[in-house]
Design a protein around this motif. Structure first.
Motif, short mmCIF file in Angstrom:
data_model
loop_
_atom_site.label_atom_id
_atom_site.label_comp_id
_atom_site.label_asym_id
_atom_site.label_seq_id
_atom_site.Cartn_x
_atom_site.Cartn_y
_atom_site.Cartn_z
N MET A 1 0.69 -0.84 -0.25
CA MET A 1 0.00 0.06 0.28
C MET A 1 0.73 1.21 -0.21
SD MET A 1 -3.25 0.57 1.94
CE MET A 1 -3.70 2.30 2.81
N ILE A 2 0.04 2.03 -0.95
CA ILE A 2 0.88 3.46 -0.75
C ILE A 2 0.78 3.99 0.34
CG2 ILE A 2 1.96 5.88 -2.46
CD1 ILE A 2 1.11 3.58 -4.83
N GLU A 3 2.25 4.71 0.83
CA GLU A 3 1.60 5.61 2.16
C GLU A 3 1.28 7.19 1.06
OE1 GLU A 3 2.15 7.34 6.00
OE2 GLU A 3 1.89 5.06 5.34
N ILE A 4 0.08 7.55 1.62
CA ILE A 4 0.13 9.62 1.16
C ILE A 4 -0.34 10.84 2.19
CG2 ILE A 4 -1.66 10.58 -0.11
CD1 ILE A 4 -3.07 7.98 -1.25
N PRO A 5 1.01 11.39 1.93
CA PRO A 5 0.88 12.16 3.00
C PRO A 5 -0.36 12.87 3.17
CG PRO A 5 2.38 13.01 1.03
CD PRO A 5 1.55 11.75 0.82
N ASP A 6 -0.18 13.29 4.16
CA ASP A 6 -1.53 14.83 4.50
C ASP A 6 -2.17 15.57 3.55
OD1 ASP A 6 -1.88 13.59 6.96
OD2 ASP A 6 -1.08 15.07 7.56
N THR A 7 -1.21 16.02 2.93
CA THR A 7 -2.25 17.11 1.88
C THR A 7 -1.13 16.30 0.81
OG1 THR A 7 0.15 18.35 2.54
CG2 THR A 7 -2.13 19.20 2.86
N VAL A 8 -0.95 17.23 -0.53
CA VAL A 8 0.14 16.62 -2.05
C VAL A 8 -0.11 17.87 -2.77
CG1 VAL A 8 -0.08 14.45 -1.90
CG2 VAL A 8 -1.74 15.83 -2.87
N THR A 9 0.82 18.12 -3.49
CA THR A 9 1.04 19.01 -4.53
C THR A 9 0.21 18.84 -5.87
OG1 THR A 9 3.26 18.84 -5.71
CG2 THR A 9 3.01 20.99 -3.92
N ILE A 10 -0.01 20.05 -6.92
CA ILE A 10 -0.75 19.55 -8.53
C ILE A 10 0.43 18.26 -8.83
CG2 ILE A 10 -1.69 19.94 -10.14
CD1 ILE A 10 -2.09 22.23 -8.93
N PRO A 11 0.95 18.02 -9.13
CA PRO A 11 1.91 17.84 -9.78
C PRO A 11 2.47 15.80 -9.10
CG PRO A 11 2.99 19.47 -9.69
CD PRO A 11 2.17 19.92 -8.89
N GLU A 12 2.04 16.54 -7.71
CA GLU A 12 2.38 14.90 -6.98
C GLU A 12 1.42 14.62 -6.76
OE1 GLU A 12 5.64 15.85 -3.44
OE2 GLU A 12 2.99 16.49 -2.64
N ALA A 13 -0.17 14.63 -6.64
CA ALA A 13 -1.57 14.92 -7.56
C ALA A 13 -1.49 14.15 -8.86
CB ALA A 13 -2.08 15.65 -7.19
N MET A 14 -0.99 14.14 -9.74
CA MET A 14 -0.92 14.35 -11.03
C MET A 14 -0.61 12.83 -10.97
SD MET A 14 0.24 17.32 -13.11
CE MET A 14 0.86 16.68 -14.20
N GLU A 15 0.39 12.22 -10.27
CA GLU A 15 1.74 11.22 -10.03
C GLU A 15 0.43 9.86 -9.49
OE1 GLU A 15 5.42 9.66 -8.99
OE2 GLU A 15 5.70 11.87 -8.74
N LEU A 16 0.06 10.41 -8.79
CA LEU A 16 -0.48 9.53 -8.28
C LEU A 16 -1.25 8.32 -8.23
CD1 LEU A 16 -0.61 11.36 -4.52
CD2 LEU A 16 0.80 8.97 -4.91
N LEU A 17 -2.51 10.07 -8.99
CA LEU A 17 -3.74 9.76 -10.19
C LEU A 17 -3.63 8.97 -11.28
CD1 LEU A 17 -5.87 12.74 -8.45
CD2 LEU A 17 -5.77 10.48 -8.01
N ARG A 18 -2.29 9.16 -11.80
CA ARG A 18 -2.46 9.27 -13.35
C ARG A 18 -2.76 10.30 -14.19
NH1 ARG A 18 -1.01 3.42 -11.28
NH2 ARG A 18 1.07 3.30 -10.91
N CYS A 19 -2.98 10.97 -14.03
CA CYS A 19 -3.47 11.83 -14.58
C CYS A 19 -2.86 13.33 -15.27
CB CYS A 19 -5.07 12.50 -14.31
SG CYS A 19 -4.69 13.07 -12.68
N SER A 20 -3.80 14.23 -16.11
CA SER A 20 -2.95 15.19 -16.30
C SER A 20 -3.36 16.29 -15.29
CB SER A 20 -3.58 15.70 -17.78
OG SER A 20 -4.86 16.76 -18.11
N SER A 21 -2.33 17.37 -15.35
CA SER A 21 -2.95 19.00 -14.34
C SER A 21 -4.15 19.59 -14.52
CB SER A 21 -2.05 19.69 -14.27
OG SER A 21 -1.91 20.08 -15.74
N SER A 22 -4.79 19.56 -16.14
CA SER A 22 -6.07 19.67 -16.34
C SER A 22 -7.36 18.80 -15.66
CB SER A 22 -6.41 20.11 -18.08
OG SER A 22 -6.29 18.87 -18.54
#
Length: 57
Positions: A1-22
């Motif tokens: 299981m991946i450890e996810i921090p309490d907050t993430v930046t947009i680039p980090e969210a893009m990587e975790l969700l595997r999607c674009s910034s838009s």
């Protein structure tokens, strides 16, 4: 299981969700991701709201 921090930046969210910034921005502005705009160029996304995207119940 991946450890996810309490907050993430947009680039980090893009990587975790595997999607674009838009797509991340669309999720933010539609209310599906909770976020806090620290400055004009720095946005933090609540990791708990990101987890809810994967948990339908």
């Amino acid at each position: 299981m991946i450890e996810i921090p309490d907050t993430v930046t947009i680039p980090e969210a893009m990587e975790l969700l595997r999607c674009s910034s838009s797509h991340v921005e669309h999720l933010m502005y539609s209310g599906k991701l909770t976020y806090n705009k620290q400055t004009k160029q720095h946005t933090l996304i609540d990791a708990e709201s990101q987890n809810k995207l994967f948990d339908p119940y």
